[in-house]
Design a protein around this motif. Structure first.
Motif, PDB file in Angstrom:
ATOM      1  N   MET A 107     -62.381 -30.596 -48.513  1.00  0.00           N
ATOM      2  CA  MET A 107     -62.839 -30.701 -46.813  1.00  0.00           C
ATOM      3  C   MET A 107     -63.918 -30.065 -47.131  1.00  0.00           C
ATOM      4  O   MET A 107     -65.577 -30.854 -46.349  1.00  0.00           O
ATOM      5  N   LYS A 108     -64.375 -29.729 -48.356  1.00  0.00           N
ATOM      6  CA  LYS A 108     -65.902 -29.505 -48.608  1.00  0.00           C
ATOM      7  C   LYS A 108     -66.880 -28.511 -47.571  1.00  0.00           C
ATOM      8  O   LYS A 108     -67.862 -28.224 -47.644  1.00  0.00           O
ATOM      9  N   SER A 109     -65.690 -28.039 -46.920  1.00  0.00           N
ATOM     10  CA  SER A 109     -65.929 -26.808 -45.991  1.00  0.00           C
ATOM     11  C   SER A 109     -65.713 -25.618 -45.802  1.00  0.00           C
ATOM     12  O   SER A 109     -64.460 -26.491 -45.588  1.00  0.00           O
ATOM     13  N   ALA A 110     -66.229 -24.582 -45.756  1.00  0.00           N
ATOM     14  CA  ALA A 110     -65.084 -22.808 -46.012  1.00  0.00           C
ATOM     15  C   ALA A 110     -64.824 -23.104 -44.117  1.00  0.00           C
ATOM     16  O   ALA A 110     -63.401 -22.757 -44.108  1.00  0.00           O
ATOM     17  N   GLN A 111     -64.829 -23.670 -43.207  1.00  0.00           N
ATOM     18  CA  GLN A 111     -64.490 -23.443 -42.267  1.00  0.00           C
ATOM     19  C   GLN A 111     -63.831 -24.104 -41.332  1.00  0.00           C
ATOM     20  O   GLN A 111     -62.925 -24.227 -41.044  1.00  0.00           O
ATOM     21  N   ASP A 112     -63.908 -25.430 -42.266  1.00  0.00           N
ATOM     22  CA  ASP A 112     -62.910 -26.652 -42.157  1.00  0.00           C
ATOM     23  C   ASP A 112     -61.428 -26.234 -42.088  1.00  0.00           C
ATOM     24  O   ASP A 112     -60.262 -26.565 -42.260  1.00  0.00           O
ATOM     25  N   ALA A 113     -62.081 -26.124 -43.567  1.00  0.00           N
ATOM     26  CA  ALA A 113     -60.946 -25.112 -44.549  1.00  0.00           C
ATOM     27  C   ALA A 113     -59.685 -24.203 -43.801  1.00  0.00           C
ATOM     28  O   ALA A 113     -58.448 -24.432 -43.949  1.00  0.00           O
ATOM     29  N   GLU A 114     -60.569 -23.006 -43.753  1.00  0.00           N
ATOM     30  CA  GLU A 114     -60.023 -22.044 -42.619  1.00  0.00           C
ATOM     31  C   GLU A 114     -59.045 -22.391 -41.511  1.00  0.00           C
ATOM     32  O   GLU A 114     -57.771 -22.328 -41.233  1.00  0.00           O
ATOM     33  N   ASP A 115     -59.590 -23.230 -40.562  1.00  0.00           N
ATOM     34  CA  ASP A 115     -59.010 -23.667 -39.244  1.00  0.00           C
ATOM     35  C   ASP A 115     -57.648 -24.520 -39.800  1.00  0.00           C
ATOM     36  O   ASP A 115     -56.557 -24.575 -39.216  1.00  0.00           O
ATOM     37  N   ILE A 116     -58.181 -25.429 -40.707  1.00  0.00           N
ATOM     38  CA  ILE A 116     -56.193 -26.391 -41.238  1.00  0.00           C
ATOM     39  C   ILE A 116     -55.379 -25.415 -42.040  1.00  0.00           C
ATOM     40  O   ILE A 116     -54.470 -25.476 -41.686  1.00  0.00           O
ATOM     41  N   ALA A 117     -56.351 -24.546 -42.427  1.00  0.00           N
ATOM     42  CA  ALA A 117     -54.919 -23.576 -43.163  1.00  0.00           C
ATOM     43  C   ALA A 117     -54.364 -22.647 -41.890  1.00  0.00           C
ATOM     44  O   ALA A 117     -53.641 -22.687 -41.967  1.00  0.00           O
ATOM     45  N   GLN A 118     -54.753 -22.344 -41.396  1.00  0.00           N
ATOM     46  CA  GLN A 118     -54.627 -21.555 -39.919  1.00  0.00           C
ATOM     47  C   GLN A 118     -53.432 -22.642 -39.374  1.00  0.00           C
ATOM     48  O   GLN A 118     -52.612 -22.347 -38.762  1.00  0.00           O
ATOM     49  N   ASN A 119     -53.932 -23.816 -39.080  1.00  0.00           N
ATOM     50  CA  ASN A 119     -52.899 -25.000 -38.241  1.00  0.00           C
ATOM     51  C   ASN A 119     -51.436 -24.612 -38.849  1.00  0.00           C
ATOM     52  O   ASN A 119     -50.540 -25.174 -38.845  1.00  0.00           O
ATOM     53  N   ALA A 120     -52.018 -24.744 -40.752  1.00  0.00           N
ATOM     54  CA  ALA A 120     -50.789 -25.032 -41.514  1.00  0.00           C
ATOM     55  C   ALA A 120     -49.838 -23.974 -41.165  1.00  0.00           C
ATOM     56  O   ALA A 120     -48.810 -24.642 -41.181  1.00  0.00           O
ATOM     57  N   PHE A 121     -50.145 -23.359 -41.364  1.00  0.00           N
ATOM     58  CA  PHE A 121     -49.215 -21.684 -40.881  1.00  0.00           C
ATOM     59  C   PHE A 121     -48.982 -22.106 -39.377  1.00  0.00           C
ATOM     60  O   PHE A 121     -47.676 -21.570 -39.050  1.00  0.00           O
ATOM     61  N   ILE A 122     -49.737 -21.853 -38.574  1.00  0.00           N
ATOM     62  CA  ILE A 122     -48.942 -22.217 -36.731  1.00  0.00           C
ATOM     63  C   ILE A 122     -48.047 -23.429 -37.223  1.00  0.00           C
ATOM     64  O   ILE A 122     -46.593 -23.305 -36.581  1.00  0.00           O
ATOM     65  N   ARG A 123     -47.918 -24.999 -37.820  1.00  0.00           N
ATOM     66  CA  ARG A 123     -46.881 -25.502 -37.748  1.00  0.00           C
ATOM     67  C   ARG A 123     -45.503 -25.641 -38.753  1.00  0.00           C
ATOM     68  O   ARG A 123     -44.890 -26.105 -38.165  1.00  0.00           O
ATOM     69  N   ILE A 124     -45.744 -24.923 -39.790  1.00  0.00           N
ATOM     70  CA  ILE A 124     -44.872 -24.383 -40.300  1.00  0.00           C
ATOM     71  C   ILE A 124     -43.724 -23.187 -39.496  1.00  0.00           C
ATOM     72  O   ILE A 124     -42.783 -22.861 -40.634  1.00  0.00           O
ATOM     73  N   GLN A 125     -44.672 -22.511 -38.651  1.00  0.00           N
ATOM     74  CA  GLN A 125     -44.175 -20.836 -38.608  1.00  0.00           C
ATOM     75  C   GLN A 125     -42.385 -20.893 -37.654  1.00  0.00           C
ATOM     76  O   GLN A 125     -41.993 -20.455 -37.972  1.00  0.00           O
ATOM     77  N   LYS A 126     -42.712 -22.420 -37.127  1.00  0.00           N
ATOM     78  CA  LYS A 126     -40.616 -22.204 -36.506  1.00  0.00           C
ATOM     79  C   LYS A 126     -39.973 -22.289 -37.970  1.00  0.00           C
ATOM     80  O   LYS A 126     -38.555 -22.040 -37.740  1.00  0.00           O
ATOM     81  N   LEU A 127     -40.099 -23.405 -38.946  1.00  0.00           N
ATOM     82  CA  LEU A 127     -39.268 -23.186 -39.801  1.00  0.00           C
ATOM     83  C   LEU A 127     -39.059 -21.974 -40.704  1.00  0.00           C
ATOM     84  O   LEU A 127     -38.299 -21.689 -41.380  1.00  0.00           O
ATOM     85  N   ALA A 128     -40.524 -21.885 -40.664  1.00  0.00           N
ATOM     86  CA  ALA A 128     -39.938 -20.717 -41.817  1.00  0.00           C
ATOM     87  C   ALA A 128     -39.581 -19.415 -41.258  1.00  0.00           C
ATOM     88  O   ALA A 128     -38.678 -18.451 -41.865  1.00  0.00           O
ATOM     89  N   GLU A 129     -39.249 -19.106 -39.859  1.00  0.00           N
ATOM     90  CA  GLU A 129     -38.359 -18.150 -39.250  1.00  0.00           C
ATOM     91  C   GLU A 129     -37.093 -18.220 -39.449  1.00  0.00           C
ATOM     92  O   GLU A 129     -36.443 -17.792 -39.234  1.00  0.00           O
ATOM     93  N   ALA A 130     -36.775 -19.292 -39.003  1.00  0.00           N
ATOM     94  CA  ALA A 130     -35.821 -19.805 -39.142  1.00  0.00           C
ATOM     95  C   ALA A 130     -34.990 -20.198 -40.701  1.00  0.00           C
ATOM     96  O   ALA A 130     -33.871 -20.396 -40.065  1.00  0.00           O
ATOM     97  N   GLY A 131     -36.130 -19.790 -41.663  1.00  0.00           N
ATOM     98  CA  GLY A 131     -34.957 -19.950 -42.981  1.00  0.00           C
ATOM     99  C   GLY A 131     -34.900 -21.040 -43.436  1.00  0.00           C
ATOM    100  O   GLY A 131     -34.198 -21.460 -44.576  1.00  0.00           O
ATOM    101  N   GLU A 132     -36.012 -22.608 -42.762  1.00  0.00           N
ATOM    102  CA  GLU A 132     -34.779 -23.945 -42.847  1.00  0.00           C
ATOM    103  C   GLU A 132     -35.820 -24.250 -44.411  1.00  0.00           C
ATOM    104  O   GLU A 132     -35.535 -25.375 -44.435  1.00  0.00           O
ATOM    105  N   LEU A 133     -37.163 -23.580 -44.792  1.00  0.00           N
ATOM    106  CA  LEU A 133     -37.192 -23.752 -46.046  1.00  0.00           C
ATOM    107  C   LEU A 133     -36.891 -23.965 -47.033  1.00  0.00           C
ATOM    108  O   LEU A 133     -36.799 -22.386 -47.547  1.00  0.00           O
ATOM    109  N   GLU A 134     -36.984 -24.832 -47.901  1.00  0.00           N
ATOM    110  CA  GLU A 134     -36.528 -24.958 -49.204  1.00  0.00           C
ATOM    111  C   GLU A 134     -37.429 -24.054 -50.719  1.00  0.00           C
ATOM    112  O   GLU A 134     -37.274 -23.145 -51.005  1.00  0.00           O
ATOM    113  N   ASN A 135     -38.604 -24.529 -50.272  1.00  0.00           N
ATOM    114  CA  ASN A 135     -39.547 -24.136 -50.806  1.00  0.00           C
ATOM    115  C   ASN A 135     -40.803 -23.975 -49.735  1.00  0.00           C
ATOM    116  O   ASN A 135     -42.019 -24.638 -50.061  1.00  0.00           O
ATOM    117  N   PRO A 136     -41.295 -22.809 -49.507  1.00  0.00           N
ATOM    118  CA  PRO A 136     -42.153 -22.379 -47.959  1.00  0.00           C
ATOM    119  C   PRO A 136     -43.658 -23.086 -49.038  1.00  0.00           C
ATOM    120  O   PRO A 136     -44.313 -23.899 -47.988  1.00  0.00           O
TER     121      PRO A 136
END
Length: 181
Positions: A28-57
Motif C-alpha cells: 500500500m505504500k502507507s502504514a496507516q492504510d496497511a494498519e486499517d486493512i489489517a484490522q479489517n482482515a482480522f474483523i472479517r475472519i473473526q467469526k470463522l476463527a472463533e468457530a474453528g472453521e479455518l484450516e490454515n488461519p
C-alpha cells in the motif's frame, strides 16, 4: 491463578499482526492504510476463527488482507481516473488550451489539502466503532443496515456513530476556515 486460554483469533493476532502490517505496508505504500486493512482482515475472519472453521488461519488472513488491499487500490485508481477525467473535461470547456480553471488555482489546492489533512486527523481521533462505521459507510458505500449487521450493533447505533463522525469532520473544516462539508 491461571491465565485464560487465548482464542484462535487472539493467537493469530499476537503471532501475525506485525508481519501482516509490514506486508501490507509494502503493498500500500502507507502504514496507516496497511494498519486499517489489517484490522479489517482480522474483523472479517473473526467469526470463522472463533468457530474453528479455518484450516490454515494464517493463509486465510493474508489472502483476506491482500484482497482488501487490492480492492482499496482499485477504488483509489477509479477515483483518481474520475477526478482526472473531470479536470480534463473542465479544461476543455475553456477557450485557452491548458488554461487552469478557477477552482484549481494553487491557493485553492493548498486549502483543499489543508482541509483534507484536518478531516483525516478528525477521523483518526474518533472512537474505534465510530470510525469503523463512518468508513464503512463513506468508503465502502455500505448502508446503515449492512454496517449494523457487519459490526453486530443496532442501526440506531450506526446512525449515532455516523452523526458523531460528521460533526467531528464539520468541526475540523471550521478550524481551517471551510464553510461546507
Amino acid at each position: 491463578m491461571a491465565l485464560p486460554k487465548k482464542s484462535m483469533l487472539e493467537q493469530l493476532f499476537d503471532s501475525h499482526a506485525t508481519g501482516l502490517v509490514r506486508y501490507l505496508t509494502r503493498k500500500m505504500k502507507s502504514a496507516q492504510d496497511a494498519e486499517d486493512i489489517a484490522q479489517n482482515a482480522f474483523i472479517r475472519i473473526q467469526k470463522l476463527a472463533e468457530a474453528g472453521e479455518l484450516e490454515n488461519p494464517k493463509a486465510y488472513l493474508y489472502q483476506t488482507a491482500s484482497n482488501l488491499a487490492i480492492d482499496q487500490i482499485r477504488r483509489e485508481k477509479l477515483h483518481s481516473n474520475y477526478l482526472q477525467g473531470e479536470v480534463t473535461r473542465q479544461l476543455a470547456d475553456y477557450e485557452i488550451p491548458g488554461a487552469m480553471p478557477d477552482y484549481c488555482t494553487p491557493e485553492r489546492l493548498l486549502a483543499a489539502k489543508q482541509q483534507l489533512n484536518e478531516m483525516e486527523k478528525a477521523i483518526g481521533k474518533l472512537p474505534l466503532k465510530c470510525r469503523q462505521a463512518f468508513l464503512l459507510h463513506r468508503l465502502k458505500g455500505l448502508s446503515y443496515a449492512e454496517i449494523a449487521q457487519e459490526m453486530a450493533i443496532s442501526v440506531s447505533s450506526v446512525e449515532k456513530y455516523i452523526l458523531q463522525a460528521l460533526k467531528a469532520c464539520r468541526k475540523a473544516l471550521e478550524r481551517v476556515g471551510a464553510s461546507e462539508i
